[in-house]
Enzyme design. Structure first.
Site, PDB file in Angstrom:
ATOM      1  N   LYS A   1       0.843  -1.203   0.000  1.00 38.40           N
ATOM      2  CA  LYS A   1       0.000   0.000   0.000  1.00 38.40           C
ATOM      3  C   LYS A   1       0.880   1.256   0.000  1.00 38.40           C
ATOM      4  O   LYS A   1       2.084   1.174   0.289  1.00 38.40           O
ATOM      5  CB  LYS A   1      -0.919  -0.021   1.219  1.00 38.40           C
ATOM      6  CG  LYS A   1      -0.184  -0.029   2.544  1.00 38.40           C
ATOM      7  CD  LYS A   1      -1.132  -0.387   3.693  1.00 38.40           C
ATOM      8  CE  LYS A   1      -0.407  -0.397   5.014  1.00 38.40           C
ATOM      9  NZ  LYS A   1      -1.191  -1.013   6.078  1.00 38.40           N
TER      10      LYS A   1
ATOM     11  N   TYR B   1      16.310  28.598  11.341  1.00 39.24           N
ATOM     12  CA  TYR B   1      15.089  29.276  11.801  1.00 39.24           C
ATOM     13  C   TYR B   1      14.911  29.132  13.309  1.00 39.24           C
ATOM     14  O   TYR B   1      15.067  28.039  13.860  1.00 39.24           O
ATOM     15  CB  TYR B   1      13.859  28.685  11.118  1.00 39.24           C
ATOM     16  CG  TYR B   1      13.712  29.089   9.679  1.00 39.24           C
ATOM     17  CD1 TYR B   1      13.616  30.437   9.305  1.00 39.24           C
ATOM     18  CD2 TYR B   1      13.657  28.123   8.668  1.00 39.24           C
ATOM     19  CE1 TYR B   1      13.474  30.799   7.968  1.00 39.24           C
ATOM     20  CE2 TYR B   1      13.506  28.478   7.334  1.00 39.24           C
ATOM     21  CZ  TYR B   1      13.420  29.814   6.994  1.00 39.24           C
ATOM     22  OH  TYR B   1      13.276  30.173   5.685  1.00 39.24           O
TER      23      TYR B   1
ATOM     24  N   MET C   1      12.570  24.065   4.588  1.00 36.94           N
ATOM     25  CA  MET C   1      11.805  23.431   3.507  1.00 36.94           C
ATOM     26  C   MET C   1      12.708  22.631   2.565  1.00 36.94           C
ATOM     27  O   MET C   1      12.381  21.508   2.176  1.00 36.94           O
ATOM     28  CB  MET C   1      11.034  24.501   2.716  1.00 36.94           C
ATOM     29  CG  MET C   1      10.174  23.915   1.615  1.00 36.94           C
ATOM     30  SD  MET C   1       9.364  25.174   0.624  1.00 36.94           S
ATOM     31  CE  MET C   1       8.027  25.663   1.686  1.00 36.94           C
TER      32      MET C   1
HETATM   33  C1  LIG Z   1      -0.525  -2.090   6.642  1.00 38.18           C
HETATM   34  C2  LIG Z   1      -1.148  -3.366   6.936  1.00 38.18           C
HETATM   35  C3  LIG Z   1      -0.381  -4.515   7.102  1.00 38.18           C
HETATM   36  C4  LIG Z   1       1.122  -4.479   7.136  1.00 38.18           C
HETATM   37  O1  LIG Z   1       1.537  -3.921   8.360  1.00 38.18           O
HETATM   38  P1  LIG Z   1       3.084  -3.800   8.729  1.00 38.18           P
HETATM   39  O2  LIG Z   1       3.090  -3.333  10.129  1.00 38.18           O
HETATM   40  O3  LIG Z   1       3.669  -2.793   7.800  1.00 38.18           O
HETATM   41  O4  LIG Z   1       3.669  -5.144   8.547  1.00 38.18           O
HETATM   42  C5  LIG Z   1      -1.037  -5.721   7.275  1.00 38.18           C
HETATM   43  N1  LIG Z   1      -2.394  -5.777   7.291  1.00 38.18           N
HETATM   44  C6  LIG Z   1      -3.158  -4.682   7.164  1.00 38.18           C
HETATM   45  C7  LIG Z   1      -4.642  -4.813   7.209  1.00 38.18           C
HETATM   46  C8  LIG Z   1      -2.570  -3.439   6.987  1.00 38.18           C
HETATM   47  O5  LIG Z   1      -3.342  -2.348   6.869  1.00 38.18           O
END
Ligand SMILES: *Cc1c(COP(=O)(O)O)cnc(C)c1O
Length: 376
Positions: free
Chosen positions: A45, A272, A320
């Site tokens: 993802k 800054y 930035m």
């Molecule tokens: C993101 C996610 C994972 C993976 O999690 P990690 O901690 O990165 O291993 C597994 N299952 C679901 C439903 C997730 O949203």
């Protein structure tokens, strides 16, 4: 010349980490017990945690499936030639999503009665494979334990109508990184609630996969899918265990260069707000990397950074497009000296994240599109 910043993505490291997770999960073992060899959904993802979907598709060719939540990302996987299963971790959002899901043979997560209702009105063009999610205490997505078996029965009716294909059962840990008791509780609730229901099982995220004995205690005899994410990218899900100690390699290296060097006198403020002030005369350097590149603005003075192969520290507030470093430990440093912000030859991304009060996940996902990526 463009700004000297770049992110290098290492396909060999991604491959190594998948193998390390698989070994951890005993996928490669002819496990002597009754448990079937577990399979792996490689979680990609958020553009593969910032590493690019296409790189992930290439590097994770030995995974059994890919998991993400954006339909567009799923289609990119199919376009890149991925023919094995793809799991949408949030399922679908409206009935019109189902057409693409059927066409591209995507597996969905079913976590809410509204989704079942949408399926009940859907045409059974081709059966959609689904994992039915149980809320065991994360309190994010999933059916309540009291509703789970009823929802499962409704979905099994859809299966008989040809709207739904293969079914699986899943849940998600809330505290696999820091509470064995909570994880045990979630596992027990999962086993009790899903007992006897047919279908494969998916429970363990990265942290869960690294808990000894965790997956073995899930629904014995069932085919099981792990869902590692962060470990695939060479970072640790645990606050107190380094990625290196887990046998993982950094898959992303964020590099830049010094673009200016100067000496400041005792009492001079830096950057800054002058939140860092020199105690004595010192040499400092400016790195072409700032929060618009995805480097965390909350990283504080002392955050590790490697200049010309030597570990030194960030000074003052991140700007930035630039940040300032201590060059006292690096007397040879000059304009053009290489800087590693995190990754191979630099500090682990987990250390930079913790110095900024966050986790590596956020840093890896936040690398800005303006940072050019190189793939090795
Ligand atoms: C993101 C996610 C994972 C993976 O999690 P990690 O901690 O990165 O291993 C597994 N299952 C679901 C439903 C997730 O949203």
């Amino acid at each position: 010349m463009p700004r000297p910043i770049s992110a290098t993505i290492s396909l060999p490291s991604l491959r190594h980490n998948l193998a390390a997770c698989a070994a951890q999960f005993k996928i490669a073992n002819n496990s002597p017990g009754p448990q079937a060899a577990p399979k792996i959904w490689a979680v990609i993802k958020a553009d593969a945690y910032g590493h690019d979907i296409e790189n992930a598709v290439q590097a994770f060719e030995l995974a059994d499936g890919l998991a993400m939540l954006d339909l567009g990302e799923a289609l990119r996987c199919r376009k890149a030639g991925w023919n094995k299963p793809i799991l949408l971790l949030e399922g679908f959002f409206e009935p019109s999503d189902l057409k693409a899901i059927q066409h591209y043979s995507l597996t969905v997560t079913l976590h809410d009665a509204e989704q079942i209702a949408m399926l009940e009105h859907a045409a059974p063009a081709s059966p959609v494979n689904a994992f039915v999610k149980l809320n065991t205490g994360m309190n994010r997505l999933g059916f309540e334990p009291a509703d789970y078996r009823g929802a499962y029965a409704r979905i099994e009716q859809l299966q008989r109508r040809g709207v739904v294909g293969a079914l699986g059962k899943m849940t998600h840990f809330a505290r696999a990184d820091d509470s064995a008791d909570m994880t045990d509780h979630q596992l027990r609730l999962f086993n009790e609630t899903t007992q006897g229901l047919p279908g494969e099982v998916s429970v363990c995220n990265s942290a869960g996969m690294f808990i000894p004995g965790c997956w073995q205690s899930v629904a014995p005899g069932m085919a099981q899918w792990g869902r590692p994410g962060i470990c695939l990218y060479g970072a640790s899900p645990f606050a107190d265990r380094s990625a290196q100690s887990l046998g993982l390699l950094p898959a992303m290296t964020l590099r830049s260069q010094l673009i200016s060097v100067r000496t400041i006198q005792a009492g001079a403020g830096v950057g800054y707000g002058h939140i860092f002030t020199a105690r004595q005369a010192m040499r400092i350097g400016v790195v072409a990397c700032g929060y618009a590149d995805g480097y965390p603005r909350h990283a504080s003075t002392g955050t590790p950074i490697v200049v010309d192969g030597i570990r030194t520290r960030l000074l003052g507030r991140v700007s930035m497009d630039m940040l300032i470093v201590d060059l006292d430990p690096v007397p040879q440093a000059r304009v053009g000296s290489p800087v590693v912000l995190w990754g191979e030859g630099g500090p682990p991304v987990d250390e930079v994240a913790s110095a900024a009060g966050t986790i590596s996940y956020e840093l890896l996902c936040a690398v800005a599109p303006r940072v050019p990526k190189t793939v090795i």
